[in-house]
Enzyme design. Structure first.
Site, PDB file in Angstrom:
ATOM      1  N   PRO A   6       0.832  -1.208   0.000  1.00 30.55           N
ATOM      2  CA  PRO A   6       0.000   0.000   0.000  1.00 30.55           C
ATOM      3  C   PRO A   6       0.864   1.254   0.000  1.00 30.55           C
ATOM      4  CG  PRO A   6       0.032  -0.963   2.187  1.00 30.55           C
ATOM      5  CD  PRO A   6       0.753  -1.935   1.289  1.00 30.55           C
ATOM      6  N   THR A  58       0.862   4.333  -1.231  1.00 33.30           N
ATOM      7  CA  THR A  58       0.453   5.698  -0.895  1.00 33.30           C
ATOM      8  C   THR A  58       0.199   5.843   0.603  1.00 33.30           C
ATOM      9  OG1 THR A  58      -1.913   5.353  -1.354  1.00 33.30           O
ATOM     10  CG2 THR A  58      -0.521   6.048  -3.187  1.00 33.30           C
ATOM     11  N   ASP A  59      -0.347   4.795   1.231  1.00 34.35           N
ATOM     12  CA  ASP A  59      -0.480   4.792   2.688  1.00 34.35           C
ATOM     13  C   ASP A  59       0.884   4.974   3.347  1.00 34.35           C
ATOM     14  OD1 ASP A  59      -3.051   4.518   3.899  1.00 34.35           O
ATOM     15  OD2 ASP A  59      -3.234   2.512   3.080  1.00 34.35           O
ATOM     16  N   LEU A  60       1.840   4.166   2.896  1.00 35.42           N
ATOM     17  CA  LEU A  60       3.147   4.130   3.547  1.00 35.42           C
ATOM     18  C   LEU A  60       3.924   5.428   3.328  1.00 35.42           C
ATOM     19  CD1 LEU A  60       4.112   0.469   2.608  1.00 35.42           C
ATOM     20  CD2 LEU A  60       3.199   1.288   4.780  1.00 35.42           C
ATOM     21  N   ALA A 113       2.474   8.229   5.334  1.00 36.83           N
ATOM     22  CA  ALA A 113       2.904   8.097   6.726  1.00 36.83           C
ATOM     23  C   ALA A 113       4.326   8.611   6.921  1.00 36.83           C
ATOM     24  CB  ALA A 113       2.812   6.637   7.163  1.00 36.83           C
TER      25      ALA A 113
END
Length: 407
Positions: free
Chosen positions: A169, A171-173, A176
């Site tokens: 994932p 874009t999540d990572l 963050a």
């Protein structure tokens, strides 16, 4: 410089109101760096990753890795008493990290403007799918949607194939990581101003920020990038090749590497071919170049080519599956993996942090906590008496360590 061996953010307190990936991964970075990260979770099950398979004696395997080095307080933020506990915690905190839908914390009366009145030095990181404003802000945004809108899915996969997302994932990572970098930067700025600030990071913009080569091409020529499989956007050969027994990746893009590569494969004739005299020409004529190289490589096993190319100084690597990655000789030699204690699971294998400090090493303390494992201790830290703590726990305003989810 701090030379006592403590992690760089020792003494910093973070409240994480997170779920799934972006908020918790941001919190994990800060926890690894030494911050006291307090994970604030609802008493009725906590972060949803706790119950996601695979389960180890009822504990989510991903959870105990994603939430390492943190403490957990199970707190009902919808109740007046739960909000009051949170406000007391905010007064002791340096950073709040949350990845709820925009406006959720405001609706709870716990948005940045309200909290900064209690703690003017508070740094508040809000991660979301699309950002805190704009026409998409109210829509739910998951990683796959952000990969789609950011253009990443339009260049991932093979030419003419179905749309494919990046395997992790991303874009999540990346969102963050931007959140963690921004938080540390805001803490540095606070040294001068004494004031915190609000930080807005989104999955969409994190994804778009990665399109360096694609932006260079489009803004220069108007050309729309498309999937290239494993190939590079402007260099060749720089991609995966099939061998007799598997796959390997090769990048022979500099003049010395190109010369050594051709000689190692017995393709010296390519050195005199005017179509391949520099990397731009090789990329332009890759439709004729790559098949010539592929016809040679496919005849011998991967180990043969790795040995030959390594001796020639040509960048190359096998494509490893995760059973190989997680037992990798090089990573083990660098002590990348580590074992973290957990109150019910015993020792839990962890991925390491890529950040290596010579004087202030990252923290390797414990696996992700049980739900509410630290509720009583944290309530005591912010001034609640034992009888008050017992009452809050009894009324489920806060909760103590929960029994693992069966499974």
């Amino acid at each position: 410089m701090n030379r006592d061996g403590r992690a760089p953010l020792s003494g910093i307190r973070v409240l994480e109101v997170g779920n799934y990936m972006a908020g918790p991964f941001c919190g994990m970075q800060l926890a690894d760096l030494g911050a006291d990260v307090i994970k604030v979770e609802p008493p009725d099950g906590g972060d949803q990753v706790r119950s996601m398979a695979p389960l180890l004696d009822g504990e989510g395997s991903a959870f105990v890795r994603l939430n390492r080095n943190k403490r957990s307080i199970a707190l009902n933020l919808k109740s007046a008493e739960g909000k009051e506990v949170f406000r007391k915690l905010v007064k002791t905190a340096d950073v709040v990290v949350e990845n709820l839908r925009p406006g959720t914390m405001v609706d709870l009366g716990l948005g940045y403007e309200a909290l900064r009145q209690l703690n003017p030095g508070l740094v508040y990181v809000a991660a979301s799918g699309w950002g805190q404003d704009g026409p998409l802000s109210a829509q739910p945004g998951l990683d796959i949607m952000a990969q789609a809108r950011s253009g990443l899915m339009s260049i991932t996969g093979t030419p003419g194939g179905d749309p494919v997302k990046v395997g992790v994932p991303v874009t999540d990572l990346v969102c963050a990581l931007y959140g963690a970098l921004a938080a540390v930067s805001a803490l540095y700025a606070r040294k001068e101003t004494g004031l915190g600030q609000f930080i807005d990071v989104s999955l969409l913009e994190a994804g778009v920020s990665l399109a360096i080569w694609e932006a260079g091409k489009f803004f220069a020529t108007g050309e729309i990038p498309h999937p290239l499989g494993s190939a590079h956007q402007s260099n060749a050969p720089y991609q995966a090749f099939r061998s007799a027994d598997g796959w390997l990746t090769i990048g022979a893009t500099t003049p010395p590497n190109w010369n050594a590569f051709c000689r190692a494969l017995g393709l010296e004739r390519l050195l005199d071919d005017p179509r391949y005299t520099d990397t731009s020409l090789r990329f332009r004529h890759r439709d004729t170049l790559i098949p010539v190289i592929a016809d040679v490589i496919v005849k011998k096993p991967t180990a043969h080519w790795l040995g030959l190319l390594e001796r020639a100084g040509v960048p190359c690597a096998p494509i490893e599956h995760f059973d190989e990655v997680f037992t990798d000789r090089h990573l083990n030699a660098r002590s990348y993996f580590w074992d973290a204690p957990h109150p019910t699971l015993g020792s839990v294998r962890q991925l390491g942090s890529p950040m290596r400090f010579s004087e202030t090493p990252v923290r390797r303390q414990k696996a992700g906590p049980l739900l509410g494992e630290d509720s009583a201790a944290l309530l005591a830290e912010v001034g609640y008496a034992p009888a008050e703590i017992e009452a809050l726990l009894a009324r489920r305003i806060a909760a103590g360590p929960a029994q693992p989810v069966s499974g």
